[in-house]
Design an enzyme around this catalytic site. Sequence first.
Site, mmCIF file in Angstrom:
data_model
loop_
_atom_site.group_PDB
_atom_site.id
_atom_site.type_symbol
_atom_site.label_atom_id
_atom_site.label_comp_id
_atom_site.label_asym_id
_atom_site.label_seq_id
_atom_site.Cartn_x
_atom_site.Cartn_y
_atom_site.Cartn_z
ATOM 1 N N ASP A 113 -7.635 -1.460 -0.604
ATOM 2 C CA ASP A 113 -8.195 -1.218 -1.888
ATOM 3 C C ASP A 113 -9.337 -2.468 -2.048
ATOM 4 O OD1 ASP A 113 -6.967 1.177 -2.087
ATOM 5 O OD2 ASP A 113 -5.339 0.229 -3.562
ATOM 6 N N TYR A 150 3.081 -6.006 4.457
ATOM 7 C CA TYR A 150 2.166 -6.796 3.390
ATOM 8 C C TYR A 150 3.079 -7.659 2.715
ATOM 9 C CZ TYR A 150 -1.526 -2.831 3.405
ATOM 10 O OH TYR A 150 -2.163 -2.031 3.765
#
Length: 283
Positions: A54, A126
């Site tokens: 994003d 992540y």
Amino acid sequence: MADVRIRLDLAYDGGAYRGWAAQPGLRTVEGVLTEALATLIRRPVKVVVAGRTDAGVHARGQVVHLDLSRAEWEGLSRGRDIAPEEAILRRLGGVLAREDGAVVVHSAAEVPASFDARFSALSRTYTYRIADHPALRDPLRRADTAWHRARLDDALMAAETVGMLGLHDFGSFCRPREMSTAIRELQEFSIARGDDGVIAARLTADAFCHHMVRALIGATIDVGEGRRESGWLMERLGTPSWDAAVRLAPPRGLVLESVDYPPDDQLADRAEQTRATRPTRGS
């Protein structure tokens, strides 16, 4: 002549771009990379990415693949006594210098035609950093650390991760997309306060659906702040439907650390398995 498949490993500062995916009129990581490749190859070059990020999300270990003709690949050396892998790194580095270090290609390699940056991946990892007190706000780490306005109970946040591991429908933590599934295998989910006082989360899954990491982190923040009761993540997991109850954590603290792949002789099988086990929701 037969195409050559190339793997690129790259890192980027997501704060400089409007996400990964190319969008007309907006600066994106994919847009910058494909412009640089087009400058080198003298034609549009399509890339396939391991995982779209994003706007504002960073990457240390992003992976893409692209296809070139053998002549294009070998022609990158321009007759010099250097391998194409070294030539493309040097030349991409030169073109991407205009990004002032926001996008760096670390390695390039010829890979088997069965390699697929997206579908051959075994897992993605992540990390997320949270500074929850003014004394922890390091201006030199402001690009990759979310600053939270109130103290968080990291022990409560860590407890929320228990039971989330495994194969589940994460529909309550994924923004719906047409013809997609929210069934994912979460392989690691840990939250702990480090020696520096900053809360650090680490998540690994076979893949993450849209907004999944930020939604999971946002939900643990709500518990750590006292906005939600303990056990709320498991409650949400049992009702896999996206709504406004789950808040997204800010993108700034999120980094794609790595993407893992199987040995070369298992790439094709892994890609086939991934496609077969990602049915659309409701099927």
